[in-house]
Design a protein around this motif. Structure first.
Motif, PDB file in Angstrom:
ATOM      1  N   SER A 125      44.209  51.619  48.504  1.00 16.52           N
ATOM      2  CA  SER A 125      45.124  51.574  49.475  1.00 16.52           C
ATOM      3  C   SER A 125      44.917  50.898  50.826  1.00 16.52           C
ATOM      4  N   ASP A 126      43.706  50.670  51.356  1.00 18.56           N
ATOM      5  CA  ASP A 126      43.246  49.791  52.121  1.00 18.56           C
ATOM      6  C   ASP A 126      43.258  48.615  51.875  1.00 18.56           C
ATOM      7  N   GLN A 127      42.790  48.108  50.415  1.00 19.85           N
ATOM      8  CA  GLN A 127      43.061  46.820  50.114  1.00 19.85           C
ATOM      9  C   GLN A 127      44.498  46.411  49.757  1.00 19.85           C
ATOM     10  N   PHE A 128      45.267  47.370  49.448  1.00 20.73           N
ATOM     11  CA  PHE A 128      46.599  46.827  49.699  1.00 20.73           C
ATOM     12  C   PHE A 128      47.060  46.525  50.779  1.00 20.73           C
ATOM     13  N   LEU A 129      46.842  47.153  51.980  1.00 24.55           N
ATOM     14  CA  LEU A 129      47.197  46.835  53.442  1.00 24.55           C
ATOM     15  C   LEU A 129      46.581  45.445  53.892  1.00 24.55           C
ATOM     16  N   LEU A 130      45.522  45.458  53.652  1.00 24.72           N
ATOM     17  CA  LEU A 130      44.641  44.267  53.783  1.00 24.72           C
ATOM     18  C   LEU A 130      45.307  43.134  53.449  1.00 24.72           C
ATOM     19  N   TYR A 131      45.611  42.906  51.960  1.00 24.35           N
ATOM     20  CA  TYR A 131      46.033  42.120  51.272  1.00 24.35           C
ATOM     21  C   TYR A 131      47.609  41.637  51.996  1.00 24.35           C
ATOM     22  N   ASN A 132      48.374  42.717  52.225  1.00 24.95           N
ATOM     23  CA  ASN A 132      49.752  42.260  52.722  1.00 24.95           C
ATOM     24  C   ASN A 132      49.327  41.518  53.919  1.00 24.95           C
ATOM     25  N   GLU A 133      48.437  42.167  54.831  1.00 28.12           N
ATOM     26  CA  GLU A 133      48.332  41.303  56.202  1.00 28.12           C
ATOM     27  C   GLU A 133      47.991  40.045  56.088  1.00 28.12           C
ATOM     28  N   MET A 134      46.953  39.610  55.114  1.00 31.69           N
ATOM     29  CA  MET A 134      46.217  38.492  54.853  1.00 31.69           C
ATOM     30  C   MET A 134      47.302  37.507  54.192  1.00 31.69           C
ATOM     31  N   ARG A 135      48.378  37.956  53.585  1.00 31.32           N
ATOM     32  CA  ARG A 135      49.228  37.213  52.924  1.00 31.32           C
ATOM     33  C   ARG A 135      50.298  36.784  53.800  1.00 31.32           C
ATOM     34  N   GLU A 136      50.549  37.661  54.831  1.00 35.51           N
ATOM     35  CA  GLU A 136      51.483  37.222  55.736  1.00 35.51           C
ATOM     36  C   GLU A 136      50.911  36.166  56.654  1.00 35.51           C
ATOM     37  N   ARG A 137      49.824  36.368  57.112  1.00 31.17           N
ATOM     38  CA  ARG A 137      48.927  35.507  58.034  1.00 31.17           C
ATOM     39  C   ARG A 137      48.903  33.988  57.452  1.00 31.17           C
ATOM     40  N   PHE A 138      48.357  34.001  56.102  1.00 28.63           N
ATOM     41  CA  PHE A 138      48.048  32.779  55.635  1.00 28.63           C
ATOM     42  C   PHE A 138      48.887  32.441  54.405  1.00 28.63           C
ATOM     43  N   GLY A 139      49.983  32.936  54.488  1.00 31.27           N
ATOM     44  CA  GLY A 139      51.052  32.639  53.531  1.00 31.27           C
ATOM     45  C   GLY A 139      51.567  31.139  53.163  1.00 31.27           C
ATOM     46  N   ASN A 140      50.952  30.254  53.984  1.00 32.69           N
ATOM     47  CA  ASN A 140      51.431  28.815  53.663  1.00 32.69           C
ATOM     48  C   ASN A 140      50.139  28.142  53.095  1.00 32.69           C
ATOM     49  N   ARG A 141      49.267  28.919  52.596  1.00 33.87           N
ATOM     50  CA  ARG A 141      48.342  28.256  51.597  1.00 33.87           C
ATOM     51  C   ARG A 141      48.559  28.600  50.098  1.00 33.87           C
ATOM     52  N   LEU A 142      48.075  27.668  49.348  1.00 31.63           N
ATOM     53  CA  LEU A 142      48.237  27.894  47.870  1.00 31.63           C
ATOM     54  C   LEU A 142      47.258  29.084  47.546  1.00 31.63           C
ATOM     55  N   TRP A 143      47.855  29.863  46.856  1.00 30.81           N
ATOM     56  CA  TRP A 143      47.209  31.343  46.737  1.00 30.81           C
ATOM     57  C   TRP A 143      47.228  31.749  45.050  1.00 30.81           C
ATOM     58  N   MET A 144      46.183  32.463  44.805  1.00 28.54           N
ATOM     59  CA  MET A 144      46.108  33.189  43.639  1.00 28.54           C
ATOM     60  C   MET A 144      45.314  34.358  43.626  1.00 28.54           C
ATOM     61  N   ASP A 145      45.878  35.416  42.803  1.00 32.03           N
ATOM     62  CA  ASP A 145      45.022  36.761  43.090  1.00 32.03           C
ATOM     63  C   ASP A 145      44.350  37.060  41.805  1.00 32.03           C
ATOM     64  N   VAL A 146      43.440  37.834  41.967  1.00 34.27           N
ATOM     65  CA  VAL A 146      42.469  38.008  40.900  1.00 34.27           C
ATOM     66  C   VAL A 146      42.093  39.692  41.065  1.00 34.27           C
ATOM     67  N   VAL A 147      42.022  40.325  39.980  1.00 36.96           N
ATOM     68  CA  VAL A 147      41.750  41.802  39.963  1.00 36.96           C
ATOM     69  C   VAL A 147      40.267  41.570  39.263  1.00 36.96           C
ATOM     70  N   SER A 148      39.416  41.918  39.810  1.00 33.66           N
ATOM     71  CA  SER A 148      37.977  41.985  39.266  1.00 33.66           C
ATOM     72  C   SER A 148      37.491  43.269  38.588  1.00 33.66           C
ATOM     73  N   LYS A 149      36.448  43.412  38.046  1.00 29.43           N
ATOM     74  CA  LYS A 149      35.877  44.666  37.267  1.00 29.43           C
ATOM     75  C   LYS A 149      37.076  45.176  36.337  1.00 29.43           C
ATOM     76  N   ALA A 150      37.815  44.505  35.598  1.00 25.42           N
ATOM     77  CA  ALA A 150      38.625  44.909  34.848  1.00 25.42           C
ATOM     78  C   ALA A 150      38.120  45.911  33.645  1.00 25.42           C
ATOM     79  N   ASP A 151      36.996  45.790  33.338  1.00 17.86           N
ATOM     80  CA  ASP A 151      36.319  46.569  32.285  1.00 17.86           C
ATOM     81  C   ASP A 151      36.242  48.176  32.791  1.00 17.86           C
ATOM     82  N   LEU A 152      36.540  48.375  34.086  1.00 15.75           N
ATOM     83  CA  LEU A 152      36.342  49.670  34.403  1.00 15.75           C
ATOM     84  C   LEU A 152      37.772  50.083  34.899  1.00 15.75           C
TER      85      LEU A 152
END
Length: 433
Positions: A331-358
């Motif tokens: 939940s905190d990561q979700f809010l952090l992500y939205n904040e950073m996306r809003e602040r730096f949305g003018n950058r080229l952006w890609m999202d990666v979900v790590s530890k997919a084996d878990l």
């Protein structure tokens, strides 16, 4: 304002200035007011846009005065205080009296005064050179200003330089005083005594206050060890909460070898790696983790990350850990992500979900709510696992594509955009209003 030292980017900054002003003048011809342009009609009527344009002009002028990055690699070599003292004492004792003086008393006081003056200069001149050759903080690139503040502590850099300069002044004052006292000696024996006392006082002064020089030495070592960032080279900045796997990804994507441990804030600073694609060189930065909290509550490591995003032209690879293994809730990561996306949305952006084996379900789904985010992350995110190599080849391919896009973007932008980062973009935006 202190004149800037000659720098490889100085000519380039002059061109930037002309580029910016030409761009603004072009807008002026379309009817947009530019500070300093001639007003048509009633000159007593001030356009409502004047204030924002003046602010923009001031911001542009300030940005154009910045040095390019790389000042830390040009810092002078600082000698330890004990080495400066030993060298100065040795050289001063080799100074002889002026030739032709026959009277023993006059010759001895001449020798003593000259040796004390030489000792004073051998101690003070290196300190003066350090103070003059260390760059003024206000003339550094904003990114390097942030590195100094968040690595050394606010005001520490200026405090140490001021201490060294104050130390130099004391050495000069006492050295001149001791040389003057020795020069007034009446007998040879008195001159020898004054010389010995002067050497002892100068030596004691330097030993008691030499820590200022050693502090500057430590600062120089710390700053010189900072990673070198080339503003002309496209950069990929890995961002996310602590312990989500950023460092592991940097290790497989680039030449960077950051420490990988299973505890928060493993990354203690900005770490740099490189990638070569089609003979083009790219930068990859590993940044300290961010927590969901206001900027005023962030620690210096988090502020380093925000400084890199704010002042360096870079694409963003945001790393998400949905396994619950990193110590930051989804939940905190979700809010952090939205904040950073809003602040730096003018950058080229890609999202990666790590530890997919878990993860129990790593299939693709639409990103509409926080619940969907908890299952699969943002829409279009790539699921990877360092342990099983899931998605690693696809990640490398996408990173290459993003960096090549960033390269095209960087080459198409005038140099002022690259050096000023978001700051100069904001200034130009003010002129567009």
């Amino acid at each position: 304002m202190q004149a800037l030292p000659t720098h490889p980017g100085s000519t380039f900054l002059m061109n930037v200035s002309n580029t910016v002003r030409l761009a603004f003048c072009g807008k002026a011809r379309k009817g947009i007011y530019v500070a300093g342009a001639e007003l048509s009609g009633n000159s007593s009527v001030i356009p409502t846009k004047e204030k924002s344009h003046r602010v923009a002009d001031e911001k542009i002028e300030k940005i154009l005065k910045y040095q390019n990055v790389g000042a830390f690699q040009s810092l002078p070599m600082v000698m330890p205080s004990k080495d400066i003292l030993c060298s100065a004492m040795r050289k001063a004792k080799m100074v002889g009296p002026t030739k032709g003086i026959i009277n023993l008393a006059k010759r001895e006081r001449n020798r003593g005064a000259k040796q004390l003056d030489a000792l004073m200069k051998e101690l003070a001149v290196p300190l003066r050179n350090y103070v003059e050759r260390f760059p003024s903080n206000q003339n550094l690139h904003p990114y390097e200003q942030s590195l100094i503040e968040f690595t050394l502590g606010k005001g520490k850099y200026e405090e140490v330089l001021q201490a060294v300069d104050l130390f130099r002044r004391r050495i000069t004052s006492i050295g001149k005083q001791q040389a003057s006292v020795c020069a007034k000696s009446i007998s040879k024996r008195e001159a020898e005594q004054r010389l010995s006392e002067g050497f002892s006082k100068m030596e004691e002064l330097f030993q008691n206050n030499g820590r200022a020089v050693d502090n500057l030495l430590n600062i120089a070592k710390t700053l010189r060890a900072m990673p070198v960032v080339d503003l002309e080279t496209p950069t990929l900045c890995l961002v996310g909460a602590p312990n989500v796997g950023k460092s592991s990804l940097v290790r497989i994507l680039s030449t960077g070898k950051p420490e990988v441990c299973n505890y928060p804030f493993t990354t203690r600073g900005i770490l740099m790696g490189h990638i070569t694609i089609n003979y083009e060189r790219f930068q990859v930065t590993d940044t300290p983790g961010l927590l969901r909290r206001s900027d005023g509550e962030r620690n210096n490591l988090e502020k380093l990350t925000l400084a890199a995003l704010s002042h360096l032209p870079s694409a963003v690879l945001f790393v998400h850990d949905l396994s619950g293994d990193c110590g930051t809730s989804v939940s905190d990561q979700f809010l952090l992500y939205n904040e950073m996306r809003e602040r730096f949305g003018n950058r080229l952006w890609m999202d990666v979900v790590s530890k997919a084996d878990l993860l129990s379900n790593s299939s693709s789904a639409s990103y509409t709510t926080e619940n969907n985010y908890k299952l699969v992350g943002p829409e279009g995110s790539l699921h990877v696992s360092i342990k099983t190599n899931q998605g690693i080849n696809e990640l490398k391919q996408k990173v290459h594509e993003v960096l090549l896009c960033e390269l095209s973007k960087t080459k198409s932008m005038p140099p002022n955009y690259r050096d000023g980062g978001d700051d100069i973009s904001e200034a130009i935006g003010l002129h567009s209003r």
